[in-house]
Design a protein around this motif. Sequence first.
Motif, PDB file in Angstrom:
ATOM      1  N   ASP A 205      47.152  52.325 -26.778  1.00  0.00           N
ATOM      2  CA  ASP A 205      46.831  53.701 -27.162  1.00  0.00           C
ATOM      3  C   ASP A 205      47.890  54.153 -28.164  1.00  0.00           C
ATOM      4  O   ASP A 205      48.951  54.635 -27.783  1.00  0.00           O
ATOM      5  CB  ASP A 205      46.825  54.592 -25.919  1.00  0.00           C
ATOM      6  CG  ASP A 205      46.371  56.017 -26.201  1.00  0.00           C
ATOM      7  OD1 ASP A 205      45.990  56.305 -27.351  1.00  0.00           O
ATOM      8  OD2 ASP A 205      46.410  56.826 -25.266  1.00  0.00           O
ATOM      9  N   ARG A 206      47.625  53.958 -29.424  1.00  0.00           N
ATOM     10  CA  ARG A 206      48.600  54.264 -30.471  1.00  0.00           C
ATOM     11  C   ARG A 206      49.031  55.731 -30.401  1.00  0.00           C
ATOM     12  O   ARG A 206      48.210  56.621 -30.302  1.00  0.00           O
ATOM     13  CB  ARG A 206      48.018  53.962 -31.824  1.00  0.00           C
ATOM     14  CG  ARG A 206      47.482  52.528 -31.869  1.00  0.00           C
ATOM     15  CD  ARG A 206      47.743  51.815 -33.124  1.00  0.00           C
ATOM     16  NE  ARG A 206      47.045  50.557 -33.312  1.00  0.00           N
ATOM     17  CZ  ARG A 206      47.077  49.511 -32.510  1.00  0.00           C
ATOM     18  NH1 ARG A 206      47.733  49.579 -31.400  1.00  0.00           N
ATOM     19  NH2 ARG A 206      46.440  48.401 -32.793  1.00  0.00           N
TER      20      ARG A 206
ATOM     21  N   ASP B 257      52.962  52.991 -26.809  1.00  0.00           N
ATOM     22  CA  ASP B 257      51.613  52.668 -27.308  1.00  0.00           C
ATOM     23  C   ASP B 257      50.685  52.163 -26.199  1.00  0.00           C
ATOM     24  O   ASP B 257      49.783  51.370 -26.443  1.00  0.00           O
ATOM     25  CB  ASP B 257      51.674  51.649 -28.451  1.00  0.00           C
ATOM     26  CG  ASP B 257      52.195  52.260 -29.731  1.00  0.00           C
ATOM     27  OD1 ASP B 257      52.079  53.479 -29.897  1.00  0.00           O
ATOM     28  OD2 ASP B 257      52.723  51.508 -30.582  1.00  0.00           O
ATOM     29  N   ARG B 258      50.893  52.624 -24.967  1.00  0.00           N
ATOM     30  CA  ARG B 258      50.056  52.221 -23.838  1.00  0.00           C
ATOM     31  C   ARG B 258      49.620  53.425 -23.032  1.00  0.00           C
ATOM     32  O   ARG B 258      50.360  54.387 -22.892  1.00  0.00           O
ATOM     33  CB  ARG B 258      50.821  51.293 -22.885  1.00  0.00           C
ATOM     34  CG  ARG B 258      51.277  49.986 -23.479  1.00  0.00           C
ATOM     35  CD  ARG B 258      50.105  49.016 -23.594  1.00  0.00           C
ATOM     36  NE  ARG B 258      50.462  47.831 -24.314  1.00  0.00           N
ATOM     37  CZ  ARG B 258      50.840  46.692 -23.766  1.00  0.00           C
ATOM     38  NH1 ARG B 258      50.925  46.594 -22.469  1.00  0.00           N
ATOM     39  NH2 ARG B 258      51.121  45.660 -24.518  1.00  0.00           N
ATOM     40  N   SER B 259      48.412  53.365 -22.506  1.00  0.00           N
ATOM     41  CA  SER B 259      47.902  54.363 -21.562  1.00  0.00           C
ATOM     42  C   SER B 259      47.206  53.626 -20.433  1.00  0.00           C
ATOM     43  O   SER B 259      46.852  52.451 -20.555  1.00  0.00           O
ATOM     44  CB  SER B 259      46.909  55.318 -22.237  1.00  0.00           C
ATOM     45  OG  SER B 259      47.577  56.214 -23.079  1.00  0.00           O
ATOM     46  N   THR B 260      46.989  54.344 -19.342  1.00  0.00           N
ATOM     47  CA  THR B 260      46.313  53.785 -18.174  1.00  0.00           C
ATOM     48  C   THR B 260      45.183  54.721 -17.772  1.00  0.00           C
ATOM     49  O   THR B 260      45.352  55.937 -17.754  1.00  0.00           O
ATOM     50  CB  THR B 260      47.305  53.635 -17.007  1.00  0.00           C
ATOM     51  OG1 THR B 260      48.382  52.799 -17.430  1.00  0.00           O
ATOM     52  CG2 THR B 260      46.642  53.024 -15.799  1.00  0.00           C
TER      53      THR B 260
ATOM     54  N   LYS C 112      44.909  45.579 -21.965  1.00  0.00           N
ATOM     55  CA  LYS C 112      46.061  44.705 -21.763  1.00  0.00           C
ATOM     56  C   LYS C 112      46.207  44.262 -20.308  1.00  0.00           C
ATOM     57  O   LYS C 112      46.860  43.271 -20.035  1.00  0.00           O
ATOM     58  CB  LYS C 112      47.356  45.393 -22.211  1.00  0.00           C
ATOM     59  CG  LYS C 112      47.398  45.754 -23.680  1.00  0.00           C
ATOM     60  CD  LYS C 112      47.065  44.606 -24.595  1.00  0.00           C
ATOM     61  CE  LYS C 112      48.195  43.614 -24.737  1.00  0.00           C
ATOM     62  NZ  LYS C 112      47.856  42.487 -25.617  1.00  0.00           N
ATOM     63  N   LYS C 113      45.576  45.008 -19.384  1.00  0.00           N
ATOM     64  CA  LYS C 113      45.699  44.645 -17.976  1.00  0.00           C
ATOM     65  C   LYS C 113      44.653  45.393 -17.163  1.00  0.00           C
ATOM     66  O   LYS C 113      44.374  46.553 -17.417  1.00  0.00           O
ATOM     67  CB  LYS C 113      47.091  45.023 -17.474  1.00  0.00           C
ATOM     68  CG  LYS C 113      47.403  44.644 -16.055  1.00  0.00           C
ATOM     69  CD  LYS C 113      48.755  45.243 -15.699  1.00  0.00           C
ATOM     70  CE  LYS C 113      49.590  44.355 -14.868  1.00  0.00           C
ATOM     71  NZ  LYS C 113      50.886  44.964 -14.557  1.00  0.00           N
ATOM     72  N   ILE C 114      44.079  44.710 -16.175  1.00  0.00           N
ATOM     73  CA  ILE C 114      43.181  45.337 -15.211  1.00  0.00           C
ATOM     74  C   ILE C 114      43.745  45.049 -13.831  1.00  0.00           C
ATOM     75  O   ILE C 114      44.077  43.907 -13.516  1.00  0.00           O
ATOM     76  CB  ILE C 114      41.738  44.790 -15.318  1.00  0.00           C
ATOM     77  CG1 ILE C 114      41.160  45.053 -16.713  1.00  0.00           C
ATOM     78  CG2 ILE C 114      40.847  45.412 -14.234  1.00  0.00           C
ATOM     79  CD1 ILE C 114      39.807  44.408 -16.953  1.00  0.00           C
ATOM     80  N   THR C 115      43.860  46.099 -13.019  1.00  0.00           N
ATOM     81  CA  THR C 115      44.300  45.922 -11.639  1.00  0.00           C
ATOM     82  C   THR C 115      43.222  46.462 -10.705  1.00  0.00           C
ATOM     83  O   THR C 115      42.430  47.328 -11.082  1.00  0.00           O
ATOM     84  CB  THR C 115      45.635  46.642 -11.351  1.00  0.00           C
ATOM     85  OG1 THR C 115      45.469  48.038 -11.575  1.00  0.00           O
ATOM     86  CG2 THR C 115      46.754  46.122 -12.224  1.00  0.00           C
TER      87      THR C 115
END
Length: 83
Positions: free
Chosen positions: A28-29, A34-37, A68-71
Amino acid sequence: MRTTHALLLRIWHDPEFNFKKATVEYIDRGAPNDRSTAEGEYITNLDRDYFEVISTGGTTPIPYHRIKKITYAGIPIWEPKEE
């Protein structure tokens, strides 16, 4: 290898899973690092090319290639392979 879209669809439709327990981390620029969840309860649609997240301005489409990741229930179930 299962795609992020297919994996999210499985969690969405399979009665063995509760989509509210899923969390998606994505690029998420402009956000910190630059990351969001997005937690599952805030994901409203799984389109062919993107998923939609409820935001303050309505819904925001996020392309699957930004994931970038799934939990699920706090356990990582998908991350890209390191190159």
